[in-house]
Scaffold this motif. Structure first.
Motif, PDB file in Angstrom:
ATOM      1  N   UNK A   1     -15.657 -12.842  15.329  1.00  0.00           N
ATOM      2  CA  UNK A   1     -15.513 -13.309  13.948  1.00  0.00           C
ATOM      3  C   UNK A   1     -15.877 -12.198  12.969  1.00  0.00           C
ATOM      4  N   UNK A   2     -16.942 -11.489  13.270  1.00  0.00           N
ATOM      5  CA  UNK A   2     -17.343 -10.385  12.408  1.00  0.00           C
ATOM      6  C   UNK A   2     -16.273  -9.307  12.367  1.00  0.00           C
ATOM      7  N   UNK A   3     -15.701  -8.970  13.520  1.00  0.00           N
ATOM      8  CA  UNK A   3     -14.654  -7.941  13.553  1.00  0.00           C
ATOM      9  C   UNK A   3     -13.469  -8.344  12.671  1.00  0.00           C
ATOM     10  N   UNK A   4     -13.084  -9.608  12.734  1.00  0.00           N
ATOM     11  CA  UNK A   4     -11.952 -10.067  11.928  1.00  0.00           C
ATOM     12  C   UNK A   4     -12.264 -10.009  10.441  1.00  0.00           C
ATOM     13  N   UNK A   5     -13.478 -10.372  10.069  1.00  0.00           N
ATOM     14  CA  UNK A   5     -13.854 -10.320   8.657  1.00  0.00           C
ATOM     15  C   UNK A   5     -13.941  -8.880   8.168  1.00  0.00           C
ATOM     16  N   UNK A   6     -14.421  -7.992   9.019  1.00  0.00           N
ATOM     17  CA  UNK A   6     -14.452  -6.578   8.663  1.00  0.00           C
ATOM     18  C   UNK A   6     -13.040  -6.028   8.479  1.00  0.00           C
ATOM     19  N   UNK A   7     -12.149  -6.345   9.421  1.00  0.00           N
ATOM     20  CA  UNK A   7     -10.769  -5.878   9.314  1.00  0.00           C
ATOM     21  C   UNK A   7     -10.134  -6.352   8.009  1.00  0.00           C
ATOM     22  N   UNK A   8     -10.324  -7.617   7.693  1.00  0.00           N
ATOM     23  CA  UNK A   8      -9.707  -8.176   6.490  1.00  0.00           C
ATOM     24  C   UNK A   8     -10.285  -7.544   5.232  1.00  0.00           C
ATOM     25  N   UNK A   9     -11.597  -7.313   5.234  1.00  0.00           N
ATOM     26  CA  UNK A   9     -12.243  -6.704   4.065  1.00  0.00           C
ATOM     27  C   UNK A   9     -11.725  -5.292   3.826  1.00  0.00           C
ATOM     28  N   UNK A  10     -11.580  -4.523   4.887  1.00  0.00           N
ATOM     29  CA  UNK A  10     -11.080  -3.151   4.755  1.00  0.00           C
ATOM     30  C   UNK A  10      -9.606  -3.155   4.378  1.00  0.00           C
ATOM     31  N   UNK A  11      -8.818  -3.962   5.059  1.00  0.00           N
ATOM     32  CA  UNK A  11      -7.374  -4.006   4.801  1.00  0.00           C
ATOM     33  C   UNK A  11      -7.085  -4.377   3.346  1.00  0.00           C
ATOM     34  N   UNK A  12      -7.782  -5.354   2.813  1.00  0.00           N
ATOM     35  CA  UNK A  12      -7.525  -5.791   1.436  1.00  0.00           C
ATOM     36  C   UNK A  12      -7.888  -4.718   0.424  1.00  0.00           C
ATOM     37  N   UNK A  13      -8.797  -3.820   0.784  1.00  0.00           N
ATOM     38  CA  UNK A  13      -9.222  -2.775  -0.147  1.00  0.00           C
ATOM     39  C   UNK A  13      -8.421  -1.486   0.002  1.00  0.00           C
TER      40      UNK A  13
END
Length: 632
Positions: free
Chosen positions: A242-254
């Motif tokens: 779950x953490x990996x997915x949230x990290x990916x999404x946070x980076x991708x959106x920025x």
């Protein structure tokens, strides 16, 4: 990334002078070198400085709706603007640009004040509604973007991204605030609930203020807060994914930008994690940059280059001297208020290096606060175990007595500084942690002040805000309370202020994926064992990156930008230390015991004691007081 400013006549719709809004923008031109704009209406004037990032041709501000009834001036980025735009279009809204700014206008029309709950980003903006004659000031959840404001004697409300913007208005009186000096000496920065100029306020992180013409100005209201009160119950491997997915999404959106984008890369866990996830989402090599030092003990370029090679980044590094104090006056000017985090100097240099090739750079800021990565978090966690076992009376009697007689050893390695640990164990958790985050202890601050200053403070004590934040935190555990207070006070006051001012000094936009609010909310729900385990903080963050980053990099001791201020005041800056003890701005305030300061400077210069950090604080305070109030 931009600069905003404006004037709103709260009591009456008397005309706003266009020249005054322009004057407020002028000292902040570094925030927006790509263009400027004004919008004037009855009793209102909005100004904007633009650093073009998204919709380079159509995103000019201040931006109005096609009907002309809503106008906004906005600093920051809304990362989920495309999703919000699609939702609003489905509801019948018609957009004229491709910019994220326009989403704020249509969001206000659709949802009113609740639209801010839907925004994922970093932002400070002012939205004026001509129908209701109201001005809405809003700041993002963590305080990534700054917003200062003040009420003037003529009934007007003025606001600006930086303090210097407000100071350009002739109606703002320049009078120093003594309690802010106490706060600054305690922390090394002026917290967001304080300001060095009396009467000036900073809209706090996660707050908004709705000013309506003809009504008294209300207090700001909080629209968001972080809670540590709940716990995730999933299995560790599920939490990790779950953490990996949230990290990916946070980076991708920025990574959405219409200009060149890159990343700061120190070689530490946080920036390396960001770069690793950027590389997953980029078809081109990620542009990275690193600042190194010509002193081996301070230099991390080898670690950064190792990460750069691993992910094939377009990497640039530059070696600077840790004795790079030539920037002092320039940096002091950008902060306006006194700011004594000496890592601002290398932060400026890495921003300067990044700006040579990119306009946007992602950083790892916020991970330590979100995942318990500071060494003081480990100390607090261990000390609290002792507090749970021993009653307060026993701790005060035993540890308090030992702490009083144990010799002071600031010069020794941290593990030998038993006096500080003993005193912390004697106190309750909130008081101990409040002391641990400080720079100059309360007894020394009191000794520096004159009777006039001590009387003027009227019992104000800088640590009380930390104690109150921890005791009132929505939290379960002592480490929850420490992280909560850091997120509310330290993060916006020091870390984000430093990054904003130093990046904006060179017209660079810095983005912090680790401060995606959905990611931080998840981190706050993690069991303590998933944040701190053994001698390591940020446990789950490190664990989630073990298949992407070398283990020895993930688990090596934390380093940071270091500057040898103690050596400076025994060498090239010895004259600065002597000067503040003489005819300086500090002396003119009559708040300081200048003979005591002179003795501190001399004993430091001679090597009998180490007062380097305090002298650095005093020099930066002296420069700020002289520049802001003409006391030099």
């Amino acid at each position: 990334m931009c600069g905003i400013a404006g004037i709103f006549h709260v009591g009456t719709a008397k005309p706003v002078e266009e020249a005054r809004v322009r004057a407020m923008l002028a000292p902040m031109e570094h925030r927006g070198p790509d263009g400027s704009g004004l919008w004037m209406g009855p009793g209102i004037g909005l100004g904007h400085l633009r650093l073009s990032i998204i919709d380079l041709g159509g995103g000019a501000q201040p931006m109005a709706t096609s009907e002309g009834d809503l106008v906004v001036t906005f600093n920051g980025e809304i990362y989920n603007f495309a999703d919000l735009r699609s939702e609003l279009e489905e509801r019948g809204h018609v957009f004229r640009t491709q910019s994220d700014t326009e989403v704020i206008l249509h969001g206000w029309r659709q949802w009113g004040e609740q639209c801010v709950d839907r925004l994922n980003g970093m932002f400070a903006f002012a939205l004026y509604d001509l129908r209701t004659q109201s001005l809405w000031l809003v700041r993002d959840r963590f305080g990534v973007k700054p917003l200062h404001y003040a009420s003037l004697a003529d009934g007007s409300l003025i606001f600006a991204s930086e303090l210097k913007g407000l100071l350009a208005h002739p109606g703002l009186r320049r009078e120093p605030e003594l309690t802010a000096v106490e706060d600054y000496l305690a922390y090394g920065y002026v917290p967001d609930d304080s300001c060095i100029v009396k009467g000036v306020k900073k809209l706090a992180a996660g707050e908004h203020l709705l000013a309506v013409r003809g009504r008294p100005l209300p207090a700001p209201r909080r629209y968001w807060d972080i809670s540590f009160a709940d716990r995730e119950t999933a299995r560790p491997e599920v939490l990790e994914e779950t953490l990996r997915e949230k990290l990916r999404d946070a980076v991708r959106s920025r990574m959405v930008a219409d200009v060149p984008l890159g990343a700061f890369l120190s070689g530490g866990v946080d920036s390396s994690t960001v770069v690793a996830l950027m590389a997953e989402n980029s078809r081109q090599p990620v542009r990275t940059c690193t600042i190194g030092f010509d002193v081996a003990a301070l230099d991390e370029t080898a670690h950064a280059e190792r990460v750069a090679r691993r992910f094939g980044t377009d990497h640039r590094s530059r070696i600077v001297s840790p004795d790079d104090f030539s920037l002092i006056d320039r940096i002091a000017d950008h902060f306006d208020e006194p700011f004594a985090d000496a890592s601002a100097l290398p932060t400026f240099r890495v921003c300067e290096l990044a700006r040579e090739t990119v306009t946007v750079a992602l950083s790892g800021d916020g991970a330590d606060e979100a995942f318990a990565g500071y060494r003081r978090h480990l100390f607090q966690h261990r000390e609290e175990m002792t507090r749970r076992v021993l009653p307060a009376g026993v701790r005060r009697a035993v540890f308090g007595s030992l702490g009083a007689i144990y010799p002071k050893a600031d010069w020794a390695p941290r593990f030998l500084r038993a006096r500080t640990t003993l005193q912390a164990l004697a106190a309750d958790g909130a008081e101990a942690y409040a002391a641990s985050v400080g720079v100059t202890p309360a007894p020394l601050r009191a000794a520096l002040f004159t009777d006039l200053a001590r009387s003027g403070l009227q019992g104000h004590r800088a640590e009380d805000r930390y104690v109150a934040a921890m005791r009132n935190a929505p939290a379960r555990d002592a480490i929850d309370r420490a992280q909560y207070a850091d997120i509310k006070i330290w993060l916006p006051g020091d870390i984000l202020t430093k990054t904003d001012r130093m990046s904006m000094a060179v017209s660079l936009e810095a983005r912090e994926p680790m401060l995606d609010h959905r990611l931080v909310e998840f981190a706050a729900r993690l069991p303590v064992r998933q944040r701190i385990r053994g001698r390591s903080g940020k446990y789950l963050l490190k664990k989630s990156m073990e298949d992407r980053l070398p283990l020895d990099l993930l688990y090596r001791p934390k380093m940071g930008f270091a500057t040898p201020v103690s050596e400076w005041f025994r060498g090239a800056l010895a004259g600065e230390a002597r000067a503040i003890a003489g005819g300086s701005a500090l002396a003119r305030t009559e708040w300081f015991d200048m003979r005591r300061i002179a003795r501190l400077a001399e004993t430091h210069r001679s090597g009998l004691s180490d007062h380097g950090r305090l002298l650095w604080q005093l020099v930066m305070l002296d420069k700020a007081l002289g520049r802001l109030f003409g006391l030099g």
